[in-house]
Design an enzyme around this catalytic site. Structure first.
Site, PDB file in Angstrom:
ATOM      1  CB  THR A  14      -0.995   0.062   1.169  1.00  0.00           C
ATOM      2  OG1 THR A  14      -0.153  -0.008   2.454  1.00  0.00           O
ATOM      3  CG2 THR A  14      -1.730  -1.167   1.249  1.00  0.00           C
ATOM      4  CG  ASP A  15      -1.074   4.767  -1.565  1.00  0.00           C
ATOM      5  OD1 ASP A  15      -1.919   4.597  -0.575  1.00  0.00           O
ATOM      6  OD2 ASP A  15      -1.639   5.318  -2.584  1.00  0.00           O
ATOM      7  CB  ALA A  16       1.356   7.624   2.332  1.00  0.00           C
ATOM      8  CB  ILE A  19      -5.503   2.553  -1.470  1.00  0.00           C
ATOM      9  CG1 ILE A  19      -4.708   3.764  -2.186  1.00  0.00           C
ATOM     10  CG2 ILE A  19      -6.777   3.095  -0.747  1.00  0.00           C
ATOM     11  CD1 ILE A  19      -5.425   4.548  -3.320  1.00  0.00           C
TER      12      ILE A  19
END
Length: 135
Positions: A14-16, A19
């Site tokens: 995931t990203d920050a 997601i």
């Protein structure tokens, strides 16, 4: 749908915002294709060692419909939609298991190449036969 492979979304995927980072969908698709071949009795390392071939991606497209999030359980599907002597096009979609919501629609073009020359070479008939019979 010919093949369905389960994937859990880990924090590293995931990203920050929590997601799935867009490029990781292609990693999920790659895993599913590898497991699809394995389920049919074909190990990619043995294909390279014994037959001198590897499968390489020549094209990849994705249409992102909804986000996958940390800890989601997904299904990654695979279905042959077109083939020639040396290439295949595989539809690969990603669904959230909880509600079967389509998250990503993908299409990947694969070419069978000779490991020494990296020139296209015929896909082994046994592989094509098993894939076509799975439809």
């Amino acid at each position: 749908m010919n093949y369905r492979f389960p994937v859990r979304v880990y924090y590293e995927d995931t990203d920050a915002a929590g997601i799935v980072y867009y490029a990781n969908y292609f990693r999920f698709m790659e895993r599913a294709r590898t497991e699809w071949l394995r389920a049919m009795g074909f190990e990619q390392d043995l294909l390279r060692q014994e037959h001198g071939i590897v499968f390489v991606v020549r094209s990849a497209a994705a249409d992102y419909r909804a986000p996958a999030k940390f800890n989601d359980l997904l299904w990654v599907t695979g279905a042959l939609i077109e083939n020639s002597r040396t290439a295949m096009t595989i539809e690969q979609n990603i669904y959230r298991q909880e509600d079967d919501k389509l998250l990503c629609r993908g299409e990947v073009g694969i070419v069978c190449v000779d490991i020494d020359s990296f020139r296209p070479t015929p896909i082994p008939a046994a592989i094509l036969e098993k894939i076509k019979n799975a439809e």
